[in-house]
Design a protein around this motif. Structure first.
Motif, short mmCIF file in Angstrom:
data_model
loop_
_atom_site.label_atom_id
_atom_site.label_comp_id
_atom_site.label_asym_id
_atom_site.label_seq_id
_atom_site.Cartn_x
_atom_site.Cartn_y
_atom_site.Cartn_z
N GLY A 112 22.95 -12.18 -46.83
CA GLY A 112 21.62 -12.74 -47.08
C GLY A 112 20.50 -12.17 -46.24
O GLY A 112 19.43 -12.78 -46.16
N LEU A 113 20.71 -11.03 -45.58
CA LEU A 113 19.65 -10.36 -44.82
C LEU A 113 19.11 -11.24 -43.69
O LEU A 113 17.94 -11.16 -43.32
N ALA A 114 20.00 -12.05 -43.12
CA ALA A 114 19.57 -13.05 -42.14
C ALA A 114 18.97 -12.42 -40.89
O ALA A 114 18.02 -12.96 -40.32
N GLY A 115 19.52 -11.30 -40.43
CA GLY A 115 19.01 -10.67 -39.21
C GLY A 115 17.60 -10.15 -39.38
O GLY A 115 16.74 -10.37 -38.51
N ALA A 116 17.34 -9.46 -40.48
CA ALA A 116 16.01 -8.92 -40.73
C ALA A 116 14.99 -10.05 -40.92
O ALA A 116 13.85 -9.97 -40.43
N LYS A 117 15.39 -11.10 -41.61
CA LYS A 117 14.48 -12.24 -41.79
C LYS A 117 14.12 -12.85 -40.44
O LYS A 117 12.95 -13.16 -40.18
N TYR A 118 15.12 -13.01 -39.59
CA TYR A 118 14.88 -13.60 -38.27
C TYR A 118 13.92 -12.72 -37.47
O TYR A 118 12.98 -13.22 -36.84
N PHE A 119 14.18 -11.41 -37.48
CA PHE A 119 13.32 -10.50 -36.75
C PHE A 119 11.87 -10.62 -37.21
O PHE A 119 10.95 -10.74 -36.38
N LEU A 120 11.65 -10.58 -38.51
CA LEU A 120 10.28 -10.63 -39.04
C LEU A 120 9.61 -11.96 -38.74
O LEU A 120 8.39 -12.02 -38.55
N VAL A 178 14.21 3.70 -52.17
CA VAL A 178 14.10 2.44 -52.91
C VAL A 178 12.87 1.70 -52.43
O VAL A 178 12.72 1.44 -51.23
N CYS A 179 11.97 1.35 -53.36
CA CYS A 179 10.69 0.77 -52.97
C CYS A 179 10.45 -0.61 -53.57
O CYS A 179 9.31 -1.07 -53.63
N GLY A 180 11.50 -1.28 -54.00
CA GLY A 180 11.35 -2.62 -54.56
C GLY A 180 12.39 -3.56 -53.99
O GLY A 180 13.43 -3.14 -53.49
N ALA A 181 12.13 -4.87 -54.08
CA ALA A 181 13.05 -5.89 -53.58
C ALA A 181 13.66 -6.63 -54.77
O ALA A 181 12.96 -7.37 -55.47
N LEU A 182 14.93 -6.42 -54.98
CA LEU A 182 15.64 -7.08 -56.08
C LEU A 182 16.02 -8.49 -55.65
O LEU A 182 16.64 -8.69 -54.60
N GLY A 183 15.63 -9.48 -56.45
CA GLY A 183 15.98 -10.86 -56.14
C GLY A 183 17.43 -11.14 -56.51
O GLY A 183 17.91 -10.70 -57.56
N ILE A 184 18.13 -11.87 -55.65
CA ILE A 184 19.56 -12.15 -55.85
C ILE A 184 19.85 -13.60 -55.50
O ILE A 184 19.35 -14.11 -54.49
N GLN A 185 20.65 -14.25 -56.33
CA GLN A 185 21.20 -15.55 -55.96
C GLN A 185 22.68 -15.59 -56.37
O GLN A 185 23.03 -15.22 -57.49
N TRP A 186 23.51 -16.03 -55.43
CA TRP A 186 24.94 -16.23 -55.70
C TRP A 186 25.21 -17.73 -55.72
O TRP A 186 24.85 -18.44 -54.78
N TRP A 187 25.87 -18.19 -56.77
CA TRP A 187 26.20 -19.60 -56.89
C TRP A 187 27.70 -19.79 -57.08
O TRP A 187 28.35 -19.02 -57.79
N THR A 188 28.23 -20.83 -56.44
CA THR A 188 29.60 -21.28 -56.68
C THR A 188 29.52 -22.59 -57.44
O THR A 188 28.85 -23.54 -57.00
N ALA A 226 14.93 -4.19 -46.14
CA ALA A 226 13.51 -4.02 -46.50
C ALA A 226 13.02 -5.17 -47.39
O ALA A 226 11.81 -5.41 -47.46
N ASN A 227 13.93 -5.87 -48.06
CA ASN A 227 13.51 -6.93 -48.98
C ASN A 227 12.63 -7.99 -48.34
O ASN A 227 11.56 -8.33 -48.87
N PRO A 228 13.06 -8.59 -47.21
CA PRO A 228 12.19 -9.63 -46.63
C PRO A 228 10.85 -9.10 -46.15
O PRO A 228 9.88 -9.86 -46.08
#
Length: 401
Positions: free
Chosen positions: A169-177, A198-208, A351-353
């Protein structure tokens, strides 16, 4: 005559003041690139050393200590491990220069007890985690060392970020920003395949999605709810959802499971579904449809349903991202190295966040890999050296714009 002489002096002075600046930049690039050619054995040795340190998401501590020590030896400023476990070091520019982040993630998808013995065959390094993203961490460190040793002065502050929990979930980059005290002007994720920008942020959701019913023996199962039946009906319904081709939107049922015995009602069954879109609106629409179908199926099949979101990455795009100076310089560096760039907007990296926060961001790859995220993962050794050079050129050119 005096006026002509004065004009000549002025012209000569302008040439002397301006020409060396460009020459100095070119010489710095040459020195930095020569570093890569002169240190290939060291780069390979450190790549092999780091890849044998396990680092599942959330358990990157040993790798973080290794990276922290390397950053200190390079001589980066302010080297530290932040509250999330990211390792950060800075190559300072001018006091008022832009802040540009280069980020490579330390975590892998492999459990702590995964066998990490190395074999080299036909120029490929075979070991889980060889490509994603260990090679990029090593490339980033040697890129920083090459720039530092070149002695070049930069306008920009180059922030080198070795992040954690990118795979979950890109948690480290989110925290840094969210916690950095510096305003970030550009963000480069070092992650992917050499040649890609790559210059775009692809949205992703995983569900159980889990269905539960009352357990029963086969002989008492007639007319009773069955979690497997609910699950199968849901899968059929999910694949009947109409998905737009543009913006790209996809759905995939990745895993299914459940039941305890052949001669018993399946009391619990679950699936995981991966939802992706380039557009935040379309992603939210897809999520709502999937969850709606899950609830509808539960009601019809008399089953209890539990929904859990395991991963959520926002979608986004900087306006005219393909024309942005960051993207264009990245593509230019590849061409200068004889590599034809491949531009994409389907990013799922650190790069997404940044992009979703309005910060221009891209992802670049520095190695050729295959069977990534499998125990048979391998990386082409010779591809890493131009990958490091690409990173160096990009940093130097962004550092002086």
């Amino acid at each position: 005559m005096l006026c002509m002489l004065t004009l000549l002096v002025v012209l000569v002075t302008v040439v002397l003041l301006t020409k060396p600046v460009g020459a100095a930049q070119g010489e710095a690039e040459e020195r930095a690139l020569e570093y890569v050619d002169e240190h290939q054995e060291e780069i390979l040795a450190q790549w092999q050393e780091l890849v044998q340190i396990p680092g599942p998401s959330g358990q990157e501590e040993a790798r973080a200590r290794w990276v922290q020590q390397e950053m200190k030896e390079i001589g980066l400023d302010g080297v530290h491990i932040d509250g999330k476990g990211n390792v950060i070091g800075v190559l300072p520019g001018s006091d008022h220069g832009p802040n540009i982040v280069f980020s490579a993630h330390m975590d892998t998808v492999f459990p702590m007890d995964t066998e990490l013995s190395i074999s080299v065959k036909d120029g490929w390094l075979h070991v889980p985690g060889a490509a994603d993203d260990t090679a990029a961490v090593v490339a980033m460190l040697h890129g920083a060392r090459a720039i530092k040793s070149s002695g070049v002065s930069l306008k920009a502050n180059l922030i080198f970020l070795a992040s954690v929990q990118e795979e979950t979930g890109l948690a480290g980059a989110k925290y840094f920003l969210d916690h950095t005290s510096r305003p970030i002007d550009m963000f480069v994720a070092v992650d992917g395949t050499l040649g890609q920008v790559v210059c775009g942020a692809l949205g992703i959701q995983w569900w159980t999605i889990t269905y539960e019913v009352e357990a029963a023996h086969t002989l008492a199962s007639r007319g009773k709810p069955n979690a497997a039946v609910a699950l199968s009906q849901l899968i059929q319904r999910l694949y009947q959802i109409q998905l737009p081709e543009k913006p790209l939107t996809v759905l995939n049922v990745g895993t299914i499971g459940g039941g305890t015995a052949t001669n018993a009602v399946c009391a619990e069954a679950k699936l995981t579904v991966d939802l992706r879109s380039q557009c935040p609106r379309e992603l939210n629409n897809l999520v709502n449809q999937v969850l709606g179908q899950a609830y509808l199926t539960a009601a019809e099949c008399e089953a209890k349903v539990t929904l859990e979101c395991a991963n959520a990455i926002e979608a986004g795009m900087i306006e005219d991202a393909d024309k942005h100076i960051l993207t264009q310089i990245a593509m230019g560096t590849l061409r200068d190295l004889g590599i034809e760039p491949e531009l994409s907007t389907l990013g799922a990296t650190d790069a997404n966040p940044a992009i979703t926060r309005g910060i221009p961001g891209i992802a670049i790859g520095v190695v050729k890999g295959r069977r990534v995220h499998s125990l048979e993962e391998a990386a082409k050794i010779s591809s890493l050296y131009p990958g490091v050079k690409q990173l160096i050129l990009l940093a130097l050119r962004l550092g002086n714009i």
